[in-house]
Design an enzyme around this catalytic site. Structure first.
Site, PDB file in Angstrom:
ATOM      1  N   ASP A   1       1.984  -6.002   8.008  1.00  0.00           N
ATOM      2  CA  ASP A   1       0.815  -5.143   8.026  1.00  0.00           C
ATOM      3  C   ASP A   1      -0.411  -6.027   7.800  1.00  0.00           C
ATOM      4  OD1 ASP A   1      -1.273  -3.357   7.520  1.00  0.00           O
ATOM      5  OD2 ASP A   1       0.073  -1.869   6.622  1.00  0.00           O
TER       6      ASP A   1
ATOM      7  N   TYR B   1     -10.566   0.234  11.382  1.00  0.00           N
ATOM      8  CA  TYR B   1     -11.810   0.622  10.697  1.00  0.00           C
ATOM      9  C   TYR B   1     -12.180  -0.272   9.526  1.00  0.00           C
ATOM     10  CZ  TYR B   1      -8.199   3.018   7.952  1.00  0.00           C
ATOM     11  OH  TYR B   1      -7.072   3.295   7.239  1.00  0.00           O
ATOM     12  N   LYS B   2     -11.347  -1.287   9.213  1.00  0.00           N
ATOM     13  CA  LYS B   2     -11.676  -2.168   8.085  1.00  0.00           C
ATOM     14  C   LYS B   2     -12.518  -3.342   8.596  1.00  0.00           C
ATOM     15  CE  LYS B   2      -7.932  -0.385   5.318  1.00  0.00           C
ATOM     16  NZ  LYS B   2      -6.520  -0.457   4.935  1.00  0.00           N
TER      17      LYS B   2
ATOM     18  N   ARG C   1     -13.033  -3.256  -6.978  1.00  0.00           N
ATOM     19  CA  ARG C   1     -12.706  -4.076  -5.816  1.00  0.00           C
ATOM     20  C   ARG C   1     -13.962  -4.365  -4.991  1.00  0.00           C
ATOM     21  NH1 ARG C   1      -8.569  -2.104  -1.150  1.00  0.00           N
ATOM     22  NH2 ARG C   1     -10.281  -0.625  -0.879  1.00  0.00           N
TER      23      ARG C   1
ATOM     24  N   PHE D   1       0.853  -1.196   0.000  1.00  0.00           N
ATOM     25  CA  PHE D   1       0.000   0.000   0.000  1.00  0.00           C
ATOM     26  C   PHE D   1       0.890   1.248   0.000  1.00  0.00           C
ATOM     27  CE2 PHE D   1      -2.858   3.088   2.092  1.00  0.00           C
ATOM     28  CZ  PHE D   1      -3.987   2.925   1.321  1.00  0.00           C
TER      29      PHE D   1
HETATM   30  C1  LIG Z   1      -5.846   0.791   4.713  1.00  0.00           C
HETATM   31  C2  LIG Z   1      -4.372   0.598   4.804  1.00  0.00           C
HETATM   32  C3  LIG Z   1      -3.574   1.514   5.504  1.00  0.00           C
HETATM   33  C4  LIG Z   1      -4.181   2.749   6.085  1.00  0.00           C
HETATM   34  O1  LIG Z   1      -3.296   3.451   6.912  1.00  0.00           O
HETATM   35  P1  LIG Z   1      -3.848   4.670   7.772  1.00  0.00           P
HETATM   36  O2  LIG Z   1      -2.669   5.174   8.486  1.00  0.00           O
HETATM   37  O3  LIG Z   1      -4.908   4.118   8.680  1.00  0.00           O
HETATM   38  O4  LIG Z   1      -4.455   5.662   6.841  1.00  0.00           O
HETATM   39  C5  LIG Z   1      -2.231   1.234   5.623  1.00  0.00           C
HETATM   40  N1  LIG Z   1      -1.685   0.131   5.060  1.00  0.00           N
HETATM   41  C6  LIG Z   1      -2.427  -0.759   4.380  1.00  0.00           C
HETATM   42  C7  LIG Z   1      -1.785  -1.967   3.797  1.00  0.00           C
HETATM   43  C8  LIG Z   1      -3.793  -0.534   4.208  1.00  0.00           C
HETATM   44  O5  LIG Z   1      -4.525  -1.397   3.502  1.00  0.00           O
END
Ligand SMILES: *Cc1c(COP(=O)(O)O)cnc(C)c1O
Length: 407
Positions: free
Chosen positions: A194, A219-220, A366, A125
């Site tokens: 992660d 939040y996911k 997605r 990401f």
């Molecule tokens: C959603 C997501 C994030 C989000 O990071 P935030 O700091 O909460 O904005 C980070 N890494 C991955 C792999 C994600 O899917």
């Protein structure tokens, strides 16, 4: 060929089906974006009322003690620990995933002085890539970004940290945490994972695989609400050796002694930085009630059934949409991605019909499948809508081409 009545029969036999009633999903919506923002559950509405009107409104500042606000990050951490196979007392909730990743990776590279490389993959990401770039440039390390299937061969005896996301946010491809963690360790490197698209979606065994550090989102699939705090896991073996690079007063051994010099707290408490976001954390805490009596192995079985069903229906009815998510179960997370050059307007046309998925640049549609509130019939009907959107050219309406700020 799968029919509507097949799906109805599968739903009737689905032991997770009753969990849907714990969520407040709007009428007429098929929600396939819980991998990006989980929905509201009834327990969160009640928990927030308690936290806002009772603890804050009535208790005021006394609630730091009387309502246990001061221990909330570690208490919610222990609830998440159970979902990700972590030992009690190893998970701290707070800050965002990006910030926790910085704490983990910068802390990890300090445990391997003299080594020059941080390894990650090109599917990671963007925020993960950016944080890794920042850590490496500040520390004078080289960031090696390789294709996802080249990670194993990129790890060498100069690697300080292997930092990966288990499930690729674009393709839904799932890494093998066991073999990659073992390879990192065999080379003397630290493994940072992660779990953004893993926690709450299927069983994770952090202690079992021997991961050193892990981070993830609230939040996911954990449904903690927009901007919910993330979490940070530090393995017991690094409990005393790891240093949080952001030295704030909540990570001090005696924050209320107000001493002028930093002294790290014992154990996971040193993962904290500043005053925790109590209201967001209260929402996440209440959202985790949904998982109390849930067997994540069963969640995984249903996730595979739903994603299999979706892939089969797409293959059958919409061959012009390329399924880019692995078909092999062991390499699949809990979302499925399709490729089409007009992905953006197609997703917008679907959303207008109440089927909510999302678009990831440049050409990916997605769809997330969260088994606690989705049915087989939802999947069937979502594909019916997609078939109609494609067959009627509905997506070509100009209103669907207008790009919104958040896709
Ligand atoms: C959603 C997501 C994030 C989000 O990071 P935030 O700091 O909460 O904005 C980070 N890494 C991955 C792999 C994600 O899917």
């Amino acid at each position: 060929m799968v029919t509507r009545s097949d799906c109805v029969a599968l739903d009737a036999a689905d032991r997770l089906a009753p969990h849907r009633d714990r969520f407040r999903l709007p009428e007429g919506i098929i929600y396939l974006d819980g991998n990006s923002l989980g929905p509201l559950s009834t327990s969160v509405v009640d928990g927030m009322t308690r936290a806002v009107a009772g603890e804050w409104g009535e208790g005021l500042i006394r609630s730091w003690n009387s309502a246990g606000w001061v221990d909330l990050p570690a208490r919610v951490g222990d609830r998440i620990a159970r979902l990700i196979g972590a030992e009690p007392g190893t998970v701290m909730v707070g800050d965002s995933t990006s910030i926790n990743l910085y704490k983990a990776v910068d802390g990890a590279r300090r445990l391997r002085p003299g080594r020059r490389l941080v390894v990650t993959d090109s599917g990671n990401f963007p925020t993960d890539l950016y944080v890794l770039q920042g850590v490496c440039s500040a520390a004078g390390l080289d960031l090696e970004v390789v294709a996802p299937d080249r990670v194993l061969s990129a790890i060498c005896d100069d690697t300080a940290v292997v930092a990966l996301t288990e499930v690729d946010y674009r393709t839904g491809r799932r890494h093998d945490m066991v073999s990659l963690t073992a390879a990192a360790h065999a080379a003397g490197a630290i493994a940072v994972w992660d779990l953004a698209h893993s926690a709450g979606a299927f069983p994770v065994e952090l202690a079992g695989v021997g991961a050193d550090f892990a981070v993830g989102c609230g939040y996911k699939y954990l449904n903690g609400g927009p901007g919910a705090p993330g979490f940070l896991y530090v393995a017991p073996s690094h409990r005393d050796g790891w240093r949080n690079p952001i030295t704030g007063w909540f990570g001090h051994s005696r924050p209320f002694a107000f001493e002028p010099v930093f002294d790290p707290a014992e154990g996971i408490d040193r993962a904290a930085v500043g005053t925790p976001a109590i209201l967001s954390m209260a929402a996440l805490d209440a959202a985790l009630d949904v998982f109390d009596d849930v067997d994540l192995a069963e969640v995984r079985r249903k996730s595979l059934a739903l994603t299999d069903l979706f892939i089969d229906l797409i293959d059958e009815h919409l061959p012009e949409l390329e399924v880019i998510t692995p078909r092999d179960h062991s390499s699949r997370g809990s979302h499925v991605s399709l490729r089409h050059e007009d992905g953006y307007p197609i997703i917008q046309a679907l959303i207008a019909r109440g089927v909510i998925g999302d678009f990831r640049s440049p050409d990916i549609l997605r769809f997330g499948f969260a088994p606690l509130y989705l049915s087989h019939l939802d999947v069937f009907e979502a594909v019916e809508h997609l078939v109609e959107v494609m067959a009627s050219d509905e997506w070509r309406q100009p209103r669907f081409a207008m790009r919104l700020a958040v896709t």
